[in-house]
Design an enzyme around this catalytic site. Structure first.
Site, PDB file in Angstrom:
ATOM      1  N   GLY A 124      91.136 -34.883  41.425  1.00 12.19           N
ATOM      2  CA  GLY A 124      91.907 -34.496  40.246  1.00 12.19           C
ATOM      3  C   GLY A 124      93.261 -35.181  40.364  1.00 12.19           C
ATOM      4  N   ALA A 125      93.697 -35.820  39.270  1.00 11.95           N
ATOM      5  CA  ALA A 125      94.856 -36.719  39.350  1.00 11.95           C
ATOM      6  C   ALA A 125      96.106 -36.093  39.987  1.00 11.95           C
ATOM      7  CB  ALA A 125      95.157 -37.274  37.958  1.00 11.95           C
ATOM      8  N   GLN A 163      81.525 -32.110  38.831  1.00 17.28           N
ATOM      9  CA  GLN A 163      82.775 -31.326  38.940  1.00 17.28           C
ATOM     10  C   GLN A 163      82.788 -30.150  37.955  1.00 17.28           C
ATOM     11  OE1 GLN A 163      82.663 -34.653  38.848  1.00 17.28           O
ATOM     12  NE2 GLN A 163      84.336 -35.615  39.956  1.00 17.28           N
ATOM     13  N   LYS A 172      87.639 -38.605  33.290  1.00 15.79           N
ATOM     14  CA  LYS A 172      86.289 -38.617  33.874  1.00 15.79           C
ATOM     15  C   LYS A 172      85.261 -39.211  32.910  1.00 15.79           C
ATOM     16  CE  LYS A 172      85.291 -37.726  37.185  1.00 15.79           C
ATOM     17  NZ  LYS A 172      85.196 -38.800  38.212  1.00 15.79           N
ATOM     18  N   ASP A 232      93.543 -38.926  33.768  1.00 14.54           N
ATOM     19  CA  ASP A 232      93.900 -39.599  35.027  1.00 14.54           C
ATOM     20  C   ASP A 232      95.009 -40.604  34.812  1.00 14.54           C
ATOM     21  OD1 ASP A 232      91.084 -38.539  35.687  1.00 14.54           O
ATOM     22  OD2 ASP A 232      92.008 -39.145  37.583  1.00 14.54           O
TER      23      ASP A 232
HETATM   24  O1  MRU Z   1      86.968 -38.000  40.116  1.00 16.93           O
HETATM   25  P1  MRU Z   1      87.848 -36.815  39.921  1.00 16.93           P
HETATM   26  O2  MRU Z   1      87.169 -35.515  40.189  1.00 16.93           O
HETATM   27  O3  MRU Z   1      89.159 -36.951  40.679  1.00 16.93           O
HETATM   28  O4  MRU Z   1      88.216 -36.844  38.373  1.00 16.93           O
HETATM   29  C1  MRU Z   1      89.050 -35.840  37.844  1.00 16.93           C
HETATM   30  C2  MRU Z   1      89.275 -35.947  36.385  1.00 16.93           C
HETATM   31  O5  MRU Z   1      88.782 -36.824  35.721  1.00 16.93           O
HETATM   32  C3  MRU Z   1      90.224 -34.955  35.774  1.00 16.93           C
HETATM   33  O6  MRU Z   1      89.863 -34.656  34.461  1.00 16.93           O
HETATM   34  C4  MRU Z   1      91.646 -35.548  35.768  1.00 16.93           C
HETATM   35  O7  MRU Z   1      91.981 -36.032  37.026  1.00 16.93           O
HETATM   36  C5  MRU Z   1      92.667 -34.571  35.317  1.00 16.93           C
HETATM   37  S1  MRU Z   1      92.946 -33.281  36.479  1.00 16.93           S
HETATM   38  C6  MRU Z   1      94.166 -32.276  35.887  1.00 16.93           C
END
Ligand code: MRU
Length: 340
Positions: free
Chosen positions: A53-54, A202, A254, A243
């Site tokens: 998650g970013a 996720q 995602k 992200d």
């Molecule tokens: O690959 P991940 O699980 O790190 O991807 C996460 C996402 O795409 C989330 O939607 C994004 O990071 C926003 S988290 C507040």
């Protein structure tokens, strides 16, 4: 009591001498915390999606700089700076898409450069303070996003979300899910549909898990069910995280987010992107310039603990896609709601 205190788990925390993260690859079956005391351990935790998650990636990387610099002997600032550059470049190589990673590492580098006349011990304390600040600020940004976003939700609304933009993805209550928590803590009855989010689920493993902890009414759907749900169930809006948002407003999130945005447009459902300012990248003009991470083919060919495709199947597995800004109804940030 802050809203974050209502959560029943800690995604990441600084224990006093190392970083502890909730190992998200083990959820929902096991709640296991992972102690990261070395640079390698932080790097592996980020690469392997143990922390993901970013915003959470950015926070983990900031603490990664701290653990990468401690327990070292430095005689001169030059030695300190060389190690710092190495640590930052190793952390920067973990995941390419979430801009929060680079934003947090820049902050860590800048604070070190500003204080370069200080001795190494003092410098380590300054780096730790900056990492703690990045974590605290993210927590506050989530709460603000929650407040602004909750104003868009009415009692009885149903929200569709994708992946996990919740407490597990941030230093606080989350972005997209933070809005749902805040609305529900305000007494609004909110229902959620969560996409499974292949390849690594996720949505199923993380979003459903954390919403259930807060007793939010959540229904899991396969990714390919969302069009049918938008047509046949009362979906009041879609809320996702980001992200990286390019300066023209194109959104990397995602893989599968773009599908949802197109479907939302067709069904005339508002499509909201909730993200802190640390996810906005003013250096990138549009979404085409965003580097998209590709993940291992085995995440696609092996699921449910077994091979689900023939051996040597060709796979294309981008972890993120880019939603053009014209499909975004509004951005919800800690500064307010910006309609497109
Ligand atoms: O690959 P991940 O699980 O790190 O991807 C996460 C996402 O795409 C989330 O939607 C994004 O990071 C926003 S988290 C507040």
């Amino acid at each position: 009591m802050s809203l974050s205190d209502k959560l029943k788990f800690k995604t990441l925390e600084w224990t006093g001498d190392h970083l502890r993260v909730l190992d998200q690859t083990k959820l929902p079956e096991e709640t296991i915390y992972l102690d990261c005391d070395t640079l390698d351990e932080v790097v592996t935790a980020i690469k392997d999606l143990k922390v993901r998650g970013a915003p959470a990636i950015g926070i983990a990387a900031a603490f990664g700089v701290v653990v990468g610099m401690h327990k070292q002997n430095f005689q001169t600032w030059k030695e300190y700076e060389e190690r710092l550059n190495l640590v930052i470049s190793i952390l920067a190589g973990t995941r390419p898409t979430a801009v929060n990673l680079f934003w947090a590492l820049d902050r860590m580098r800048n604070v070190a450069m500003k204080n370069k006349s200080d001795d190494p011990q003092k410098m380590n304390r300054i780096l730790l303070q900056e990492a703690v600040l990045i974590h605290q600020e993210d927590k506050l940004m989530c709460e603000k996003i929650g407040e602004f976003g909750a104003s868009l939700l009415k009692d009885g609304d149903t929200v569709l979300t994708h992946c996990n933009a919740g407490a597990l993805a941030t230093g606080g209550i989350g972005t997209a899910l933070g809005i749902i928590y805040t609305a529900s803590w305000q007494g609004k009855r909110i229902k959620v549909f969560s996409d499974e989010t292949r390849p690594v689920l996720q949505g199923a493993r993380l979003t459903v898990w954390e919403l259930q902890q807060q007793e939010i009414d959540v229904t899991l759907i396969c990714d390919n069910t969302s069009a049918f749900v938008m047509k046949n169930k009362k979906i009041d809006c879609i809320i996702v995280g980001a992200d990286r948002v390019a300066s023209n407003g194109d959104v990397a999130n995602k893989i599968g987010t773009y599908n949802l945005a197109v479907l939302a447009h067709f069904h005339k459902i508002p499509f909201y992107v909730a993200a802190p300012s640390s996810s906005f990248d003013s250096a990138i003009p549009d979404g085409d310039k965003i580097k998209i991470e590709e993940r291992s083919p085995t995440e696609v060919t092996d699921c449910f603990g077994k091979k689900t495709a023939p051996l040597e199947t060709k796979v294309y597995s981008p972890a993120f896609d880019v939603t053009p800004v014209e499909l975004v109804t509004a951005f919800i940030t800690e500064k307010g709601i910006k309609r497109h």
